[in-house]
Every structure is written in C-alpha cells, then in structure tokens.
Design a protein around this motif. Structure first.
Motif, PDB file in Angstrom:
ATOM      1  N   ALA A   1       1.039  -1.184  -0.080  1.00 25.08           N
ATOM      2  CA  ALA A   1      -0.214  -0.075  -0.155  1.00 25.08           C
ATOM      3  C   ALA A   1       0.919   1.504   0.002  1.00 25.08           C
ATOM      4  CB  ALA A   1      -0.867   0.081   1.188  1.00 25.08           C
ATOM      5  N   TRP A   2       0.380   2.311  -0.456  1.00 20.21           N
ATOM      6  CA  TRP A   2       1.015   3.566  -0.658  1.00 20.21           C
ATOM      7  C   TRP A   2       0.121   4.848  -0.259  1.00 20.21           C
ATOM      8  CZ3 TRP A   2      -0.599   1.164  -4.823  1.00 20.21           C
ATOM      9  CH2 TRP A   2      -1.409   2.022  -5.599  1.00 20.21           C
ATOM     10  N   ALA A   3       0.819   5.888   0.292  1.00 18.14           N
ATOM     11  CA  ALA A   3       0.148   7.176   0.495  1.00 18.14           C
ATOM     12  C   ALA A   3       1.307   8.215   0.256  1.00 18.14           C
ATOM     13  CB  ALA A   3      -0.196   7.045   1.975  1.00 18.14           C
ATOM     14  N   TYR A   4       0.544   9.389   0.288  1.00 18.34           N
ATOM     15  CA  TYR A   4       1.263  10.653  -0.113  1.00 18.34           C
ATOM     16  C   TYR A   4       1.014  11.313   1.105  1.00 18.34           C
ATOM     17  CZ  TYR A   4       1.769   9.284  -4.810  1.00 18.34           C
ATOM     18  OH  TYR A   4       2.240   8.463  -6.067  1.00 18.34           O
ATOM     19  N   PRO A   5       1.921  11.367   2.243  1.00 18.56           N
ATOM     20  CA  PRO A   5       1.773  12.151   3.596  1.00 18.56           C
ATOM     21  C   PRO A   5       1.771  13.822   3.173  1.00 18.56           C
ATOM     22  CG  PRO A   5       3.651  10.610   3.528  1.00 18.56           C
ATOM     23  CD  PRO A   5       2.969  10.738   2.206  1.00 18.56           C
ATOM     24  N   ASP A   6       2.375  14.363   2.060  1.00 14.89           N
ATOM     25  CA  ASP A   6       2.443  15.547   1.893  1.00 14.89           C
ATOM     26  C   ASP A   6       2.303  15.660   0.375  1.00 14.89           C
ATOM     27  OD1 ASP A   6       2.840  18.372   2.459  1.00 14.89           O
ATOM     28  OD2 ASP A   6       4.767  18.188   2.562  1.00 14.89           O
ATOM     29  N   PRO A   7       1.084  15.720  -0.382  1.00 15.88           N
ATOM     30  CA  PRO A   7       1.129  15.499  -1.660  1.00 15.88           C
ATOM     31  C   PRO A   7       1.203  17.027  -2.255  1.00 15.88           C
ATOM     32  CG  PRO A   7      -1.248  15.467  -0.567  1.00 15.88           C
ATOM     33  CD  PRO A   7       0.182  15.235   0.522  1.00 15.88           C
ATOM     34  N   LEU A   8       1.125  17.288  -3.444  1.00 19.77           N
ATOM     35  CA  LEU A   8       1.609  18.535  -4.114  1.00 19.77           C
ATOM     36  C   LEU A   8       0.323  19.264  -3.860  1.00 19.77           C
ATOM     37  CD1 LEU A   8       3.462  17.334  -7.228  1.00 19.77           C
ATOM     38  CD2 LEU A   8       4.280  18.524  -5.204  1.00 19.77           C
ATOM     39  N   PRO A   9       0.382  20.487  -3.966  1.00 17.03           N
ATOM     40  CA  PRO A   9      -0.982  21.152  -3.744  1.00 17.03           C
ATOM     41  C   PRO A   9      -2.055  20.924  -4.662  1.00 17.03           C
ATOM     42  CG  PRO A   9       0.909  22.546  -3.434  1.00 17.03           C
ATOM     43  CD  PRO A   9       1.394  21.328  -3.960  1.00 17.03           C
ATOM     44  N   GLU A  10      -1.778  20.581  -5.841  1.00 17.47           N
ATOM     45  CA  GLU A  10      -2.938  20.306  -6.813  1.00 17.47           C
ATOM     46  C   GLU A  10      -3.826  18.945  -6.451  1.00 17.47           C
ATOM     47  OE1 GLU A  10       0.397  22.656  -8.774  1.00 17.47           O
ATOM     48  OE2 GLU A  10       0.352  20.687  -7.927  1.00 17.47           O
TER      49      GLU A  10
END
Length: 121
Positions: free
Chosen positions: A88-97
């Motif tokens: 599994a994966w996640a983006y803890p601090d994704p890009l603003p878009e």
C-alpha cells in the motif's frame, strides 16, 4: 486536480462501499473512498486512513517520487504472505494540486482483494 499538456490527475469523492480484504481479513473498509484517475493508469481507490486497520500494516523504508502527486510512503503486511513487500502507499505531503489525497492509502491489486458495492442510497 493537476494537469500538464499530456498528463492529468483527478481525485473525486466516491460513494461506493469499498472493502480491502487479505486472506479473509478486512484490512480497510470505507463508504468514503476517493477515486483517483490518472492519465495512462487505471482508476484507483484511495481509502481514508481512519478506515484502515494499521494493526495489520507496518511502514517500509520505500519512498518514490511522482512528478504529479509528490513523494509516496509505503506499507507492508506485518505477517504472512506479502510481508516485507510494499502492498500500500500514500502521499503524506502531496503536491498542492492533489492535496485531497493526503491521509488516504491505496493498495496494490495483486496484494489484496478489493470488494466494491455500489451506493444504494
């Protein structure tokens, strides 16, 4: 949403009842998935972190960078088949878009069974 001339990422709220199951055990269950559509990839369900059973998962050292979403972190199963590999994966601090995907996980199709029931509301 993030776009370039040739690439697009959209994250829209879904109304499906989604269960992520491994060996008969529910790893995650939600009625509030995000459906992420990205150019060249199949649509993916992203599950809110509060709907994931983290007792069954452990973070790995893996990180990758997507130019459209940011830096991804990964998890593995704590035991049994698949333990030790990223599932599994996640983006803890994704890009603003695509900030809406923060605090959501997605699972590799070959690591789990994804059961989807249509909204009956």
């Amino acid at each position: 949403m993030t776009t370039s001339e040739q690439h697009r990422v959209d994250a829209e709220p879904g109304t499906q009842h989604v269960r992520i199951v491994r060996s008969g055990q529910v790893v995650a269950e939600t009625r509030h998935p995000l459906i992420v559509s990205e150019t060249g990839l199949a649509d993916r369900f992203y599950i809110p972190a509060q709907d994931v059973n983290f007792d069954l998962l452990a973070p790995t050292e893996s990180h990758t960078t997507c130019p459209y979403k940011g830096v991804a972190s990964y998890w593995t199963f704590r035991s049994g088949d698949g333990a030790g590999r990223d599932v599994a994966w996640a983006y803890p601090d994704p890009l603003p878009e695509v900030v809406g995907i923060r605090d959501h996980l997605s699972f590799y199709e070959d690591a789990v069974d994804t059961v989807v029931d249509a909204d009956r509301g």
